[in-house]
Scaffold this active site. Structure first.
Site: not given
Ligand code: PGA
Length: 256
Positions: A13, A15, A98, A100, A170, A176, A216
């Protein structure tokens, strides 16, 4: 993972990262590195990189996804992209719900459901994201929350359509932040999602469903997370932006 029952999928992903030239060099670097993967490999990229990604991955084992889509087919929705627009391009996957988008863009369980249904109707495969906030975990309501998100997101999705749905667990506190869920925590919630699917549909549908972990996940912790029976892959943010890191996770899935 249980590769005899279901497909393991490692999905990036990206982003809001990578200009077109940057996307081109990442994909060109990645292509030979994951060419022998025995799991699904998907990159979900910003809308502006979809065409580049589709062209560069032609004839390879890398599938292309978008990071969101709108639920209406067309119309006066400035700034939005419909599922049909993605499908027409040849995009196969789309990330829906997601955290976010839920946190920063007003996404709700209801709009996640509408987007999921629109994407399935357009012929896309959905990577449906669910996950609890830290305070939910601390308040001991993780399962209630995950169950609610899953049930509402899948409202009106038939058992047959479910074949085109992957769920990504998630935990918001792990995204992140460098704070990964332990393999046991990930396995517990992925297993709970599978039980929820069995309740809504049936055990066979639940057994066949790919349920990823995301948050992460990296080259170092991937093997342990993927060693869990109910963790069928990963949705990878930060570590998907570097070809060697993403490849290490794909390799961990190959070996599992
Ligand atoms: P990350 O993000 O691996 O940077 O923690 C995962 C995601 O948001 O899909």
């Amino acid at each position: 993972m249980n590769k005899t029952l279901r497909e393991a999928i490692i999905a990036g992903n990206w982003k809001m990262n990578k200009t077109r030239p940057e996307a081109k060099s990442l994909i060109e670097e990645l292509k030979p590195m994951v060419a022998n993967a025995n799991c699904g490999v998907v990159i979900c990229v910003p809308f502006t990189n979809l065409e580049t990604a589709l062209q560069l991955t032609q004839g390879s084992n890398i599938k292309v996804g978008a990071e969101n889509c709108h639920f209406e087919k067309s119309g006066a929705f400035t700034g939005e992209i419909s599922a049909d627009m993605l499908a027409e391009m040849g995009v196969e996957y789309v990330v829906i719900g997601h955290s976010e988008r839920r946190q920063y863009f007003g996404e709700t369980d209801e709009t996640v459901n509408k987007r999921t249904r629109a994407a399935i109707e357009a012929g896309l495969k959905v990577i449906l994201c669910v996950g609890e906030m830290l305070e939910d975990r601390e308040n001991n309501i993780t399962e209630e929350l995950i169950s609610m998100q899953t049930k509402i997101a899948l409202k009106g999705v038939t058992r047959d359509e479910l074949k085109n749905v992957i769920i990504a667990y998630e935990p918001v506190w792990a995204i992140g932040t460098g704070k990964t869920a332990t393999a046991d925590q990930a396995a517990e919630v992925c297993g709970f999602i599978r039980e929820t699917i069995a309740k809504i549909y049936d055990q066979e549908a639940a057994n066949g469903m790919t349920i990823q972990y995301g948050g992460s996940m990296n080259a170092k912790n991937a093997a342990e997370l993927l060693s869990k029976e109910d963790v069928d892959g990963g949705l990878i943010g930060g570590a998907s932006l570097k070809a060697p890191d993403f490849t290490a996770i794909v390799n961990a899935a190959n070996e599992g």
